[in-house]
Design a protein around this motif. Structure first.
Motif, short mmCIF file in Angstrom:
data_model
loop_
_atom_site.label_atom_id
_atom_site.label_comp_id
_atom_site.label_asym_id
_atom_site.label_seq_id
_atom_site.Cartn_x
_atom_site.Cartn_y
_atom_site.Cartn_z
N THR A 5 0.80 -1.22 0.00
CA THR A 5 0.00 0.00 0.00
C THR A 5 0.84 1.27 0.00
O THR A 5 0.31 2.34 -0.27
CB THR A 5 -0.94 0.03 1.22
N GLU A 6 2.12 1.18 0.28
CA GLU A 6 2.95 2.39 0.28
C GLU A 6 3.19 2.88 -1.14
O GLU A 6 3.12 2.13 -2.09
CB GLU A 6 4.33 2.13 0.90
N VAL A 7 3.53 4.15 -1.21
CA VAL A 7 3.98 4.74 -2.46
C VAL A 7 5.50 4.65 -2.46
O VAL A 7 6.16 5.17 -1.55
CB VAL A 7 3.54 6.22 -2.59
N ALA A 8 6.07 3.97 -3.45
CA ALA A 8 7.52 3.85 -3.56
C ALA A 8 8.03 5.01 -4.41
O ALA A 8 7.34 5.47 -5.33
CB ALA A 8 7.89 2.52 -4.22
N VAL A 21 10.42 9.81 -9.49
CA VAL A 21 9.55 8.77 -10.01
C VAL A 21 8.89 8.10 -8.81
O VAL A 21 9.57 7.70 -7.87
CB VAL A 21 10.35 7.75 -10.84
N ALA A 22 7.55 7.99 -8.83
CA ALA A 22 6.83 7.35 -7.73
C ALA A 22 5.79 6.40 -8.29
O ALA A 22 5.20 6.65 -9.34
CB ALA A 22 6.17 8.41 -6.84
N GLY A 23 5.57 5.32 -7.56
CA GLY A 23 4.60 4.34 -8.00
C GLY A 23 3.86 3.71 -6.85
O GLY A 23 4.35 3.66 -5.72
N THR A 24 2.67 3.23 -7.14
CA THR A 24 1.83 2.50 -6.19
C THR A 24 1.73 1.05 -6.67
O THR A 24 2.28 0.69 -7.71
CB THR A 24 0.42 3.11 -6.14
N LEU A 28 2.77 3.36 -12.07
CA LEU A 28 3.46 4.64 -11.99
C LEU A 28 2.44 5.74 -11.73
O LEU A 28 1.45 5.85 -12.44
CB LEU A 28 4.20 4.90 -13.31
N VAL A 29 2.69 6.57 -10.72
CA VAL A 29 1.72 7.60 -10.34
C VAL A 29 2.26 9.01 -10.52
O VAL A 29 1.49 9.95 -10.67
CB VAL A 29 1.21 7.37 -8.90
#
Length: 178
Positions: A5-8, A21-24, A28-29
């Motif tokens: 559930t975290e955003v990496a 760069v962030a993803g759930t 990719l978000v």
């Protein structure tokens, strides 16, 4: 991007400057330009609040995205193939960005009006510009490929120099001389 559930997030060194760069778990978000420490801190705080999830540094979970970004900037990738999480964009903007992602391939451009027509909103060319400015996934969802109907380069949230460099990478504009 896993079933967590975290955003990496991670920062990618790119020829146009560092990218956040962030993803759930969904995909990719977020892709953010000029990922200097102060920007990263603000952007990640806002992202965590907006998504209601913890945000953690985890480059491993973003390997598919970062390797594709590296290949794109090396000139060996013409189409991204990573899942996208559209959580940060809704309504008209989401429709426009999905059309852009699927219907405007590498090395081509589209006008704001043409994109409005494609999503069935012929009077919405200016709203397309607003949607481009709200794109949370630039480069991967290629808002740099949207130009003015008279052939002008138009605007770009990352700045016109980055837009020119991306279009040159794709062969739409000549490469800068220096």
């Amino acid at each position: 991007m896993g079933g967590v559930t975290e955003v990496a997030w991670t920062v990618v060194d790119a020829p146009i400057g560092p990218l956040l760069v962030a993803g759930t778990a969904e995909g990719l978000v977020l892709v953010g330009f000029r990922a200097e420490p102060a920007y990263v801190e603000r952007a990640l705080g806002a992202l965590g609040r907006r998504l209601g999830r913890p945000v953690v540094a985890d480059a491993g979970r973003l390997e598919a995205v970062t390797s594709q970004l590296d290949a794109y900037f090396a000139g060996t990738l013409r189409a991204f193939d990573v899942p996208l999480d559209w959580s940060l964009v809704t309504g008209f903007a989401r429709r426009v960005l999905r059309e852009l992602a699927s219907g405007v391939p590498f090395g081509t451009v589209v006008g704001y009006q043409d994109l409005a027509d494609r999503v069935g909103e012929p009077g919405a060319a200016r709203a397309v510009g607003t949607a481009m400015g709200a794109n949370p996934l630039p480069v991967v969802v290629p808002c740099h490929r949207v130009i003015e109907s008279d052939g002008g380069i138009g605007g770009f949230g990352g700045g016109l120099e980055i837009k020119r460099r991306l279009l040159a990478l794709e062969g739409v504009l000549p490469a800068p001389l220096f």
